[in-house]
Design an enzyme around this catalytic site. Sequence first.
Site, PDB file in Angstrom:
ATOM      1  N   ALA A 507       0.846  -1.011   0.067  1.00  0.00           N
ATOM      2  CA  ALA A 507       0.120   0.019  -0.029  1.00  0.00           C
ATOM      3  C   ALA A 507       0.788   1.401   0.023  1.00  0.00           C
ATOM      4  CB  ALA A 507      -0.793  -0.128   1.181  1.00  0.00           C
ATOM      5  N   GLU A 508       2.029   1.234   0.786  1.00  0.00           N
ATOM      6  CA  GLU A 508       2.900   2.348   1.008  1.00  0.00           C
ATOM      7  C   GLU A 508       3.609   2.817  -0.496  1.00  0.00           C
ATOM      8  OE1 GLU A 508       2.883   4.428   3.221  1.00  0.00           O
ATOM      9  OE2 GLU A 508       2.345   3.562   4.860  1.00  0.00           O
ATOM     10  N   SER A 509       4.149   1.674  -1.089  1.00  0.00           N
ATOM     11  CA  SER A 509       5.175   2.070  -2.093  1.00  0.00           C
ATOM     12  C   SER A 509       4.983   0.753  -3.278  1.00  0.00           C
ATOM     13  CB  SER A 509       6.574   1.748  -1.610  1.00  0.00           C
ATOM     14  OG  SER A 509       6.840   0.726  -1.132  1.00  0.00           O
TER      15      SER A 509
END
Lengths: 617, 115
Positions: A507-509
């Site tokens: 989700a972050e990167s």
Amino acid sequence: MSEHLLIGTVGSNGRADRLAVERVREAAGDRVGVVVEVGRERPRPASLIAPEQAKRLEATLAEALPGAVVKARGNLVFVAADDSPDLTQDVCRLREQAEGCPLAVVATASRYRELLELGWDEVVIRSDQSEPSPGEPDERDALTELVVEEAAEFADRVELAGPGRGRGSRRLRDRLGSNRGQATPLVLGGVFALVLGAVAIVAISGAVTGKARAQRAADLSALSAARSMKNDLPRLLAPPLLPDGTPNPAHMSKPVYLGRARLAAIEFAVKNGASPLAVSVRFPDSASYAPVRARVAIATSVAPGDGGGGHRAPPNWAEARINVPASMGSVPSMASGGGYSGPLAERQGKGMRPDVAAAFDSMSAAAAAAGVTLTINSAFRSDAEQAALFAANPDPTWVAPPGQSLHRCATELDLGASDGYGWLAANAERFGFVQRYSWESWHFGYVAGPAPCSEEGNSVGTGGGDRSRALSQAFPSVTPAWVRPLILRAAMKWNVSAALLAAQLFAESGFDPKAGNGIAFGIAAFTPAAAAEYGLDDPFDPAAAIMAQAHLMSDLLGQFGSPALALAAYNAGPGEVGSCDCIPSYPETQAYIAKILGMLGGMGAISPVGMTIELVK
Amino acid sequence: MARRASGFDRAGQATVEAVAGIAALMLAALLCFQLLAAGYSATIADGAAEAGAVALIRGEPVEPAVREALPGWARSRVSVSRIGTTVRVRLRPPALFSSMADKLAVSAEAGGKPG
């Protein structure tokens, strides 16, 4: 006035006397008139000046009625007659002597009955009684009514006179006057008022219901759109490519995801009475990678305005979203805070490792068949809960110190009731449970699966107890192979679920070690401040960044006790979450949590994922 | 006798009119009550159908949600059916006679995307 007038009084006759004088004077004109007052206590004095005719009549009447006081006053002659048994004869004699003169007799109710038989041109009944005191029965109505009924037998005309104060007088006047058909308009009026009131209420409620129906269509339309999004979310979050590089047929692109939600909104707006042309659907967080909100506006019809033109009423609108609860009731969806750090299954309000829960289900069913009811008094306990328990009972024989209890591994169950201990001792082993300590007949540990608090145990919810399976299946399928050992090492060190860390990195990167947006950098999207706080010198070093990420998540899970809140704090900051102990209402944060928990739910890492659908407005 | 007729037959007239009037008023009041009961039932049936549709969307049991949305007196007078994506609520309003309640029964529908 008629020549002979009889006035019957009920109560004081003061007003009756005045009435008699007025009527006789009116009838007499230039002639002399006679007023007979029966039983008057204080006879009227004679006036100084009286016409000769009156003087003569005065003398005549005084001679004819020796017992009476006769006085001429002006052109009227007043006779104060005794209330004697011979009253009828006396009055008869007076009428004979005063022939040709108008004559009025004022008598009380007790006497005028006999006078009635003499025949009168006119009979007047006066009800002069004062109002009764509160609480006393109002007897004058009945008396007056009786008097009137009798008078009607003999009189040409019965007139009910009176001061108009008494309700009885008014009522009788109404009855004796033109009262025919009075009840009919009253009843018709009452019916009309009732029907009018009912129609008004129906009209108002109809208008309210109409408005409510328009709002209902908007509500159900928005909820249906959110339902569509919730149904499709796992497909949106599924990786677009399979490991072999081919397109993943299970994946759904965002435009399709939003298009299906829009269609659902329109379909159910129409189904609930709205025109399809009046429906407008928007997605406030459509820029997010996992939109979870839908807003529906339904325009209302054009209504005529005061000036003959028209105006458009404001539309009914509603917004619904997929909501991630901060916790799953009393049991967090994932264990944290020491010991086991995997998904928790809930039985009887207690959390435990999923394989332990499955074994308990089998054992509980067998016990029930044998007539034994098993209750769970305690299961998974975090170190913090164990510390509180130990503080209350600081005896290591009975309560293990924090960090040493097997309850932190989510494999131990304290069972009841005591009448089931015999059955448990004989049968628990068949289901993989053993009695841990001879002195604790209620404490059973699960030994058929991975060892308590083992690495394999932490992965049991995803890949079972097999280490090789755990390594291959403890991650979302989208997790690249090169990053898995890094995640697993960090997960083991900081006791945080590997699946959770992997989903978070996605989700972050998107697992890009070089990612950055000017605010957060690297595979774990650390801000410079957070990186400094966790000793992360280079956020672009994936191994160090993932280790710092696990450290931070371990702290947040310990602080907030719920994966959803810990993720919210990771994304929006611990201050935002701590101030309300809730998930902040930022669409970006909510979409972030929905995406991660959606991935974990899709791979069975969290059971069940407690996403709900709710109306925001 | 003519004199007697002039005043006192009218008293009887008023009494007869009053009795008939009270009966007419009561009848009108009952009709209004029935009208309002049916209207109110239609309103709460609407709300209950919406609650059922919301439950359908959330993947929860529909019938308990419908009953929960109704006041106590109505819970035993309602029947709930689900046809595809539509929740239909049929409510019998309070009535003097049960046969009348059946004839005055109101229905409401609401739809939602099932879970």
